[in-house]
Motif scaffolding. Structure first.
Motif, PDB file in Angstrom:
ATOM      1  N   GLN A  54       0.830  -1.204   0.000  1.00  0.00           N
ATOM      2  CA  GLN A  54       0.000   0.000   0.000  1.00  0.00           C
ATOM      3  C   GLN A  54       0.863   1.251   0.000  1.00  0.00           C
ATOM      4  O   GLN A  54       0.547   2.241  -0.662  1.00  0.00           O
ATOM      5  N   GLY A  55       1.985   1.210   0.733  1.00  0.00           N
ATOM      6  CA  GLY A  55       2.899   2.350   0.758  1.00  0.00           C
ATOM      7  C   GLY A  55       3.503   2.623  -0.601  1.00  0.00           C
ATOM      8  O   GLY A  55       3.701   3.783  -0.989  1.00  0.00           O
ATOM      9  N   ARG A  56       3.803   1.572  -1.354  1.00  0.00           N
ATOM     10  CA  ARG A  56       4.352   1.741  -2.701  1.00  0.00           C
ATOM     11  C   ARG A  56       3.341   2.443  -3.606  1.00  0.00           C
ATOM     12  O   ARG A  56       3.670   3.364  -4.343  1.00  0.00           O
ATOM     13  N   ARG A  57       2.109   1.965  -3.551  1.00  0.00           N
ATOM     14  CA  ARG A  57       1.078   2.586  -4.382  1.00  0.00           C
ATOM     15  C   ARG A  57       0.861   4.040  -3.977  1.00  0.00           C
ATOM     16  O   ARG A  57       0.613   4.907  -4.825  1.00  0.00           O
ATOM     17  N   ALA A  58       0.969   4.336  -2.674  1.00  0.00           N
ATOM     18  CA  ALA A  58       0.782   5.711  -2.195  1.00  0.00           C
ATOM     19  C   ALA A  58       1.868   6.628  -2.740  1.00  0.00           C
ATOM     20  O   ALA A  58       1.590   7.771  -3.144  1.00  0.00           O
ATOM     21  N   ARG A  59       3.106   6.152  -2.780  1.00  0.00           N
ATOM     22  CA  ARG A  59       4.200   6.994  -3.269  1.00  0.00           C
ATOM     23  C   ARG A  59       4.088   7.225  -4.779  1.00  0.00           C
ATOM     24  O   ARG A  59       4.408   8.311  -5.269  1.00  0.00           O
ATOM     25  N   ILE A  60       3.635   6.209  -5.498  1.00  0.00           N
ATOM     26  CA  ILE A  60       3.402   6.402  -6.934  1.00  0.00           C
ATOM     27  C   ILE A  60       2.292   7.433  -7.136  1.00  0.00           C
ATOM     28  O   ILE A  60       2.385   8.327  -7.989  1.00  0.00           O
ATOM     29  N   ALA A  61       1.229   7.324  -6.337  1.00  0.00           N
ATOM     30  CA  ALA A  61       0.105   8.264  -6.451  1.00  0.00           C
ATOM     31  C   ALA A  61       0.556   9.689  -6.166  1.00  0.00           C
ATOM     32  O   ALA A  61       0.172  10.632  -6.878  1.00  0.00           O
ATOM     33  N   ARG A  62       1.378   9.871  -5.125  1.00  0.00           N
ATOM     34  CA  ARG A  62       1.848  11.226  -4.784  1.00  0.00           C
ATOM     35  C   ARG A  62       2.639  11.839  -5.930  1.00  0.00           C
ATOM     36  O   ARG A  62       2.480  13.025  -6.248  1.00  0.00           O
ATOM     37  N   ALA A  63       3.479  11.033  -6.567  1.00  0.00           N
ATOM     38  CA  ALA A  63       4.259  11.546  -7.694  1.00  0.00           C
ATOM     39  C   ALA A  63       3.355  11.898  -8.869  1.00  0.00           C
ATOM     40  O   ALA A  63       3.548  12.922  -9.535  1.00  0.00           O
ATOM     41  N   LEU A  64       2.346  11.071  -9.121  1.00  0.00           N
ATOM     42  CA  LEU A  64       1.435  11.343 -10.234  1.00  0.00           C
ATOM     43  C   LEU A  64       0.649  12.631 -10.017  1.00  0.00           C
ATOM     44  O   LEU A  64       0.323  13.349 -10.976  1.00  0.00           O
ATOM     45  N   LEU A  65       0.346  12.952  -8.766  1.00  0.00           N
ATOM     46  CA  LEU A  65      -0.441  14.152  -8.469  1.00  0.00           C
ATOM     47  C   LEU A  65       0.343  15.441  -8.698  1.00  0.00           C
ATOM     48  O   LEU A  65      -0.254  16.515  -8.771  1.00  0.00           O
TER      49      LEU A  65
END
Length: 657
Positions: free
Chosen positions: A187-198
């Motif tokens: 879940q942390g990995r997906r969160a960091r990818i999401a933050r970069a995409l935003l």
């Protein structure tokens, strides 16, 4: 205003050579030239999509390659690296500089974007009391992680529509109000990818994004990344290990040599054909193997990742893989199963009424009972599997006694409860008693290990009460630590130079361990850090060895050496054959009677968590597969007849594939 028909590239490197430090300075650190005369172009147009995949073994410079695309490391000549597209009117003003337009997302367990979102100790993530610095996932995604934030400009504000789409696509909607410390590794990995995409960058560099994710999540994440890459929103460059499958939408490959140079670069099929031809020449004896382009790594390249899973054969086919003796390790012989060391009799972990583990019924002796019922005995070798967020790390926190609910749940560790039992006459084991009898390596341990400890201190920390307390070692413990440092010097010493003739280190490298006191944990590569933490977990032969994604980030060769060491210690080693393969033989230390560290014994229990079949030790037989959180399904238990690392049928059965 007329625009040219062909837009300039986002990143353009023409005959650039890179250095970590200025080549004219005197430094005790090695400063070799990185990627000499590199040519690389990332186009801005999507007319002819180019999706890049950077592949290489441990220490080959995958992270370095991605970082130099962002502008890190010194480039000679300086003008050889440029970002022409960022100067055009098509790019918003906030993205006119490379460090904002080109975002890097690594998963080296340094926590989230701000160090204050990381808990100070392992059990903090499970406590009910929240601090002001325990930011929610929503705050993290929106960048609200500063205690005294400056007023942000309108350009820095996230697009609500983009936020909704990214949260939905990455399956984070149900987690938005949770503190980031509560998130699992995946879940942390997906969160960091999401933050970069935003941040809506022009280029997104993802450093091994699939590592540590369960197979279904990997299969679901790949199409999402493909959608982003196809729209060039953003353009993606992804790195991976040789054994990782290549997404079917990748068009171009970069294969890195062990000396941080380019081994092959270009269109995917052309690169694979070039590597395949090289392997054939080595095997046929018409070409000598290049020590920086190891054949045993190359034969694993080439499987394809699709939305339905992993398909196809590796570079040289399954038959070639079977002939590669490097992947064959002796399985454990008959075992003597002893007394229980972990007993869970209906464990159910919940926070404010929300059950995160044990929300099912199990049949025991014909009767149904709620919660997780599980016993681990001395001599048993268990694998714990399940999708991200199913509770694998929660189980580890219970048996390591890091979880506060360990005191209130029906759990016995080493035959004793955490609370006094009326009439027993025995005092419960203390937290420190339990910790001293368990060797543990995990992404959480990696995240909390101080970066300013020397390499030797990290391994010695197996005998310490906390991460920063002084280790209490006797003469035998010192011998074990030094034996590990010598045995794994090639993996741990950044300045190690292997002899081209004998395949071993020089006499100075064998006898002199000053490097282990000189290099800090934070100076090591991600792979080397994982090796150090692995050794910390096994070096003192604890009653229970817990390996939670312990081999993730290692290439095949390093991983195989660690798993061989786990089972056999210094009694077995690899020797290299003429065709580049490796064979397991009795070690020189065993022949001379100088073994200081042995492998697993019948008094120890092993518990291993991994989403990658090849990272499962051959001795694993018993397994439990946890269901998706709150699915209502119960945990499944089984016993594998063959080593899971080589038994595709058993592996698919575990995952229900």
């Amino acid at each position: 205003m007329r625009f040219p028909s062909v837009r300039p590239p986002v990143i353009n490197i023409a005959n650039g050579t890179f250095y970590r430090h200025h080549p004219g300075t005197n430094s005790i650190h090695p400063n070799p030239a990185l990627f000499k005369d590199l040519n690389f172009t990332l186009p801005s147009t999507t007319d002819q999509p180019t999706h890049w995949y950077v592949v290489g073994p441990s220490l080959s410079g995958k992270t370095t390659f991605l970082q130099l695309l962002r502008g890190s490391h010194l480039c000679f000549p300086p003008a050889a690296r440029s970002y022409p597209y960022l100067s055009t009117d098509a790019v918003p003003h906030r993205l006119r500089v490379p460090h904002k337009a080109v975002q890097y997302v690594g998963f080296n367990n340094d926590g989230f974007s701000s160090s204050i979102t990381t808990s100070a100790y392992l059990s903090a993530r499970y406590e009910s009391k929240r601090e002001n610095t325990d930011f929610s996932l929503r705050d993290f995604l929106l960048g609200n992680t500063e205690l005294n934030p400056l007023k942000s400009s309108s350009e820095d504000e996230s697009d609500p529509a983009l936020l909704d789409r990214v949260v939905r696509d990455l399956k984070l909607a149900q987690l938005l109000d949770l503190p980031v410390a509560f998130l699992s590794n995946g879940q942390g990995r997906r969160a960091r990818i999401a933050r970069a995409l935003l941040t809506a960058p022009e280029v997104l560099l993802l450093d091994e994004p699939f590592m540590g994710l369960d197979p279904p999540t990997v299969a679901g994440l790949s199409p999402l990344l493909h959608g982003l890459a196809s729209k060039a929103s953003p353009r993606l460059v992804i790195s991976a290990r040789p054994q990782d499958p290549i997404p079917d939408w990748i068009t171009h490959l970069v294969y890195l040599r062990a000396d941080s140079q380019i081994g092959a670069i270009g269109e995917k099929e052309a690169v694979l054909d070039e590597l395949r031809s090289y392997v054939r020449r080595v095997w046929n004896g018409t070409s000598r193997e290049d020590g920086n382009l190891a054949v045993h790594n190359l034969v694993h390249v080439g499987r394809t990742l699709t939305a339905k899973g992993i398909h196809g054969e590796p570079l040289m086919g399954e038959e070639a893989l079977k002939s590669q003796k490097a992947t064959i390790r002796e399985a454990c012989a008959s075992r003597n199963i002893g007394k229980p060391v972990v007993e869970m009799d209906g464990c159910k972990v919940q926070y404010r009424g929300k059950v995160v583990l044990g929300n099912w019924k199990q049949k025991v002796n014909g009767k149904e009972q709620e919660g997780l019922i599980w016993t681990v005995r001395r001599g048993e070798r268990w694998g714990i599997f399940g999708p991200n967020g199913s509770g694998k790390t929660t189980i580890v926190s219970l048996l390591c006694s890091d979880h506060p609910q360990t005191y209130s749940l029906p759990i016995k560790l080493f035959g004793r409860s955490r609370l006094p039992e009326p009439g027993s006459g025995e005092l419960p084991l203390t937290f420190w008693d339990i910790q001293s009898r368990i060797g543990h390596s995990s992404p959480e341990i990696h995240q909390h290990m101080p970066r300013n400890l020397a390499v030797r201190q990290v391994i010695e920390n197996a005998w310490a009460d906390t991460f920063r307390s002084k280790a209490k070692l006797d003469a035998q413990a010192v011998e074990k630590v030094e034996a590990c440092l010598r045995w794994f010097e090639a993996e741990l010493n950044p300045a190690f130079v292997r002899s081209s003739e004998s395949g071993s280190s020089s006499a100075k490298g064998i006898s002199d361990l000053k490097w282990a006191d000189h290099y800090m944990f934070g100076e090591l590569s991600f792979s080397a850090q994982r090796v150090a933490l692995f050794l910390r977990a096994v070096v003192k032969n604890p009653d229970i060895v817990v390996l939670d994604e312990a081999c993730s980030g290692m290439d095949d060769g390093v991983r195989n050496r660690c798993l061989l060491f786990l089972e056999h210690g210094q009694t077995k080693s690899y020797v290299k054959n003429e065709d580049g393969s490796e064979t397991v033989v009795e070690s020189e230390a065993s022949k001379l009677g100088t073994v200081k560290v042995g492998g697993l014994n019948d008094n120890q229990a092993l518990i291993c968590i991994s989403h990658v079949r090849e990272e499962i030790p051959d001795c694993i037989r018993e397994w439990v597969c946890l269901p998706e959180a709150n699915s209502g399904e119960s945990a499944r238990f089984g016993v594998s007849e063959a080593p899971l690392g080589r038994d595709e049928k058993s592996w698919r059965e575990i995952w229900g594939m």
